[in-house]
Design a protein around this motif. Structure first.
Motif, short mmCIF file in Angstrom:
data_model
loop_
_atom_site.label_atom_id
_atom_site.label_comp_id
_atom_site.label_asym_id
_atom_site.label_seq_id
_atom_site.Cartn_x
_atom_site.Cartn_y
_atom_site.Cartn_z
N LEU A 658 -26.16 32.62 13.89
CA LEU A 658 -26.45 33.20 12.58
C LEU A 658 -27.92 33.61 12.46
CD1 LEU A 658 -24.46 30.79 10.23
CD2 LEU A 658 -23.76 33.00 11.11
N HIS A 659 -28.80 32.88 13.12
CA HIS A 659 -30.24 33.12 12.96
C HIS A 659 -30.92 33.21 14.33
CE1 HIS A 659 -29.62 32.11 8.73
NE2 HIS A 659 -29.00 31.02 9.13
N PRO A 660 -30.54 34.20 15.12
CA PRO A 660 -31.06 34.24 16.49
C PRO A 660 -32.56 34.46 16.60
CG PRO A 660 -29.85 36.25 15.97
CD PRO A 660 -29.60 35.30 14.85
N THR A 661 -33.16 35.18 15.66
CA THR A 661 -34.60 35.41 15.74
C THR A 661 -35.37 34.12 15.55
OG1 THR A 661 -34.35 37.69 14.95
CG2 THR A 661 -36.53 36.72 14.76
N ASN A 662 -35.00 33.34 14.54
CA ASN A 662 -35.69 32.08 14.30
C ASN A 662 -35.43 31.07 15.41
OD1 ASN A 662 -36.84 32.89 11.85
ND2 ASN A 662 -35.03 32.34 10.70
N THR A 663 -34.16 30.96 15.82
CA THR A 663 -33.85 29.95 16.83
C THR A 663 -34.43 30.32 18.19
OG1 THR A 663 -31.67 30.98 17.12
CG2 THR A 663 -31.79 29.07 15.68
#
Length: 895
Positions: A658-663
């Motif tokens: 869901l949040h690939p940039t942050n992870t």
């Protein structure tokens, strides 16, 4: 006599002991109606001694009146408002209807409540008791809970009581004390004391049926004692207590029941208002007599109150519908004057028998006034009721969208979605449908995914791209940036294409953000063309030519994307200070996210930790779960605490889809830990995933040099060149060539490698972390080539720099290299820098104190009480070896 609650009384009495010792605690006492919550609170109040007591009570009929409960609790202390920071004082005055300006961010009023309670507790310890808190108006409850969650070293105890079966109480993060029924022995003692004379069979049946509920034991016991010939049939349990009250009410004269209905409908306890409304209905003051004699109401000076909230509930619920309408109409008629405008409007609404545009307009004015006071939940309620009373579908749709927007702002995402969806089906007007869709998009960011947000925002913007281009750009800004978070390049492209077709009016302030977002969307096609436009938005934000907060935040991120890390960090620090000053708590976690990333890129790991920790604390307190995850990802990226990073990592990496940039930031951090610890193969795997992932053209382009280093260390130099071409293009466009030289040094041989290392060191400038990493690599190379003296110089410089920066894992690696050279182990990193010994929040406080801010000013910035700030300084001084505040400036500047 207080029976059967020794354990619970002891628990709550411990809060008062802690408060007197300067330790704040909050407890929520929960249980069913009649279980003894109020009695327990009364007992605590009686034992408070010389403590200051502030009391509040939630009333169901008052839930629509923004800050009504908070005003009743705190208005006696209006003379203390001048002691609050200016923005906080102004916000609280506006909330209480005493100021002319808008209240601003709803969380600012919570911060003001925190400061005011701390100010009052400076005189003597304070206990704040809020009964029936489930019926407190949402704005008041939000403010009190914000304060409760951020109290620390203050002599303050807060106790809320909340009834089961009513509105859910938001007790997240708070201590809960659940009251259950009295045990059999205590129940027998209570019956013996309050309902003596019952026969054994009746008493035993009462004990069985009442299930230890004190109110049931007392009221049913009294009923049975007065009707000993009626023991047969099922006795009331739970709801049967209400049946007992119902029978007692039925025995009263009709005129008394009608006047009690006025008391129940009014909710203010103002005897004058009740009697004037009663007079309009042909009732007299004498009609209250039988209810007072029956012990159902209590008259106290100019107030009239039901003895128990259940009596009020039965009185109102059992009244015929036409009688309720008459009573509300009478109350509306006697509530004259501007000070009663909101209550009058709500009574008119309750008296309405069908759509009424006049009443709907009155409620819309109520919403406007609540908006000025900062009561977003009350705004939503007023607009929704106005919509229900609207006579035309278009007016109803418009008011529903306003209600949906206010619901979203109040932190009620489910209600916002429901109202927005309803509005969409009532109208074909593009502007209204677009706004409704956009609200659903913003809810979807937290509830579904950033990609779902982007999809809906794109749909909303397409509806008004021609008719309202500037609002469409605002929606597309959300769409593109959410798609960025989601790593959804197809959605980014769609947003960019639509932005390219929008025609803004000349001189529009949206022009720079539009150009920058279009450039960002095309970054993968080449940085040379994109970077100048992205830099232009950053410069516009820095020069003050950008005003909207979201665009300023994106401007800060653009500074990071074009490698102006110091300038971007400075901008974001200024934005954070301004957000704190004006109380924009809802924006602050987003600003702190960018600030923490900027500090990471600068190598200021402790500063990054402090920003991320502050953001996480705020985000958790105000329910921004997605932002908590984003900030945790940054914490994992830090290289200052390997154990903490590895502990946090599983909880954030599970959100990778869901949040690939942050992870990806978290994965980058884990790869760096592997690299520093000598696990080059594991590092290569992690960093390869980062550099090939959906965020590879974002801030994560900075991971390419680490990937190259991992490949070389793992004996796979051919893989080091995989992502270097894209990085070299970006570095050339952003004048960031130092790391390119380091990568070339890793891949070179002989004297050429030395030349590249020296070039890199000459280009690093004031970027101490990057220079230390290069020195470590260069020192290792010199050691392998047996140039021991030169190697030792580079490695010692690297170790000391890492120690100053708090990069423990890299300091350990440099130390290990020095040990190979025969050096004796040096002191552990952190010993040389006393600031390393501080927690992130202590570091924040020390830095602000070193800048000359007072405890009160620091508290206003960090949304802590001044006493808690003082407590942090008290703990910090011995850790860092200072005894006076004046020494802090030198210590901070030296490090």
């Amino acid at each position: 006599m207080f029976i059967g609650r020794d354990r619970e009384l002891g628990h709550l009495a411990g809060l008062l002991v802690d408060a007197r010792a300067g330790r704040s605690r909050t407890v929520v006492v929960q249980g069913e109606a009649g279980i003894g919550k109020t009695a327990l609170v009364e007992q605590i109040a009686a034992g408070a001694g010389d403590m200051r007591i502030i009391r509040g009570t939630g009333v169901e009929s008052e839930t629509e009146l923004a800050f009504g409960g908070l005003h009743l609790m705190l208005h006696p202390y209006g003379d203390r408002l001048d002691a609050l920071p200016g923005q906080q004082a102004a916000a609280l005055r506006s909330a209480f209807g005493l100021g002319s300006g808008p209240a601003g961010d709803r969380f600012l009023i919570g911060a003001a409540t925190l400061t005011l309670l701390s100010e009052l507790a400076a005189d003597r310890p304070l206990v704040c008791l809020v009964d029936d808190a489930q019926w407190l108006d949402t704005a008041s409850l939000d403010a009190l809970l914000f304060a409760a969650r951020r109290l620390g070293a203050d002599p303050i105890s807060m106790i809320f009581t909340a009834r089961d079966g009513a509105r859910p109480f938001p007790d997240r993060g708070l201590e809960v004390l659940r009251l259950t029924g009295l045990d059999r022995a205590a129940a027998e003692d209570l019956v013996a004391a309050r309902a003596p004379g019952l026969t054994v069979p009746v008493r035993e049946r009462l004990l069985d049926e009442a299930a230890g509920n004190p109110l049931a034991l007392i009221e049913l016991g009294n009923a049975l004692r007065s009707r000993p010939a009626r023991p047969a049939g099922p006795l009331p349990v739970g709801g049967r207590v209400q049946e007992t009250f119902r029978r007692r009410l039925a025995e009263l004269p009709d005129a008394t029941r009608r006047l009690l209905l006025v008391v129940a409908a009014d909710g203010t306890a103002d005897l004058g208002i009740v009697l004037r409304a009663g007079d309009a209905l042909g009732l007299t003051p004498a009609d209250l007599g039988p209810a007072e004699e029956a012990g159902l109401v209590v008259l106290d000076g100019e107030e009239v109150r039901f003895r128990h909230p259940l009596i009020r509930a039965v009185t109102y619920q059992d009244a015929a519908h036409h009688r309720r309408i008459d009573v509300h109409g009478a109350l509306a008629g006697v509530l004259r004057g501007d000070e009663h405008a909101d209550r009058r409007a709500w009574h008119l609404a309750a008296a309405a028998t069908g759509p009424d545009e006049g009443v709907a307009a009155e409620l819309e004015r109520v919403a406007h006034r609540a908006e000025l006071r900062g009561g977003t939940a009350a705004v939503a309620t007023a607009y929704e009721r106005a919509a229900r009373l609207s006579t035309e579908p278009e007016g109803k749709a418009r008011r529903l969208v306003h209600a949906a927007r206010a619901s979203y702002d109040a932190g009620r995402p489910d209600q916002a979605t429901r109202l927005a969806e309803e509005a969409e089906h009532l109208t074909a007007r593009d502007g209204v449908v677009a706004e409704a869709t956009f609200i659903r998009a913003q809810v979807a960011y937290e509830r579904v995914s950033p990609a779902a947000d982007a999809e809906l925002a794109l749909r909303a913007a397409a509806l008004i791209a021609g008719s309202d281009p500037e609002q469409a750009v605002s929606m597309l800004t959300e769409a593109v940036w959410s798609a960025r978070d989601a790593g959804a390049h197809d959605l980014v492209r769609r947003g960019v294409e639509l932005l390219g077709r929008i025609r803004l009016p000349g001189g529009s302030p949206k022009a720079s953000v539009t150009a920058a977002l279009i450039a960002y969307g095309r970054l993968g096609d080449g940085a040379a063309a994109a970077v100048p436009r992205m830099r232009a938005l950053f410069e516009a934000a820095r020069s003050g030519d950008v005003e909207e907060t979201v665009e300023l935040i994106i401007g800060g991120f653009m500074g990071l994307l074009v490698a102006d890390d110091r300038g971007a960090t400075g901008l974001l620090e200024d934005m954070a200070a301004q957000a704190r000053a004006r109380g924009a708590l809802g924006w602050l976690p987003y600003i702190l996210e960018g600030l923490a990333i900027g500090r990471v890129l600068l190598g200021d790991l402790r500063g990054a930790d402090a920003a991320a920790s502050e953001g996480m604390s705020l985000a958790a307190d105000i329910g921004m779960d997605t932002q908590v995850t984003a900030l945790r990802c940054i914490t994992v990226r830090l290289e200052s605490d390997a154990a903490r990073s590895r502990t946090l990592a599983p909880g954030v990496l599970e959100h990778a889809d869901l949040h690939p940039t942050n992870t990806a930031l978290a994965s980058w951090g884990l790869g760096l830990l592997d690299l520093a610890e000598g696990n080059a193969g594991a590092a290569l795997d992690r960093l390869d995933a980062v550099c090939s992932g959906p965020a590879r053209h974002d801030v994560l382009i900075r991971a390419v040099p680490d990937h190259a280093e991992a490949a070389v260390r793992a004996g796979r130099p051919e893989l080091a060149r995989t992502y270097l071409p894209a990085f070299e293009t970006w570095a050339a466009a952003t004048s960031s060539t130092a790391l390119v030289s380091r990568c070339r040094a890793l891949l070179a041989t002989g004297d050429e490698a030395d030349e590249h290392y020296r070039t890199a060191l000459g280009l690093h400038g004031d970027r101490a972390y990057d220079a230390a990493r290069t020195r470590l690599l260069y020192g290792e190379r010199l050691r392998r080539r047996r140039r021991r003296t030169e190697a030792r110089e580079e490695l010692i410089a690297a170790r000391e720099a890492f120690a100053r920066l708090g990069a423990d894992c890299w300091a350990e690696r440099a130390r290990a290299e020095l040990e190979v050279l025969g050096d004796r182990p040096a002191a552990r990193s952190g010993d040389a820098d006393p600031l390393r010994r501080l927690t992130p929040q202590e570091l924040q406080v020390v830095r602000l104190a070193a800048a000359g801010l007072s405890n009160r000013e620091i508290g206003a910035q960090l949304y802590l009480s001044p006493r808690t700030v003082g407590h942090h300084l008290y703990k910090a001084y011995p850790k860092i070896g200072v005894t006076r505040r004046a020494e802090l400036a030198r210590l901070v500047s030296d490090t």
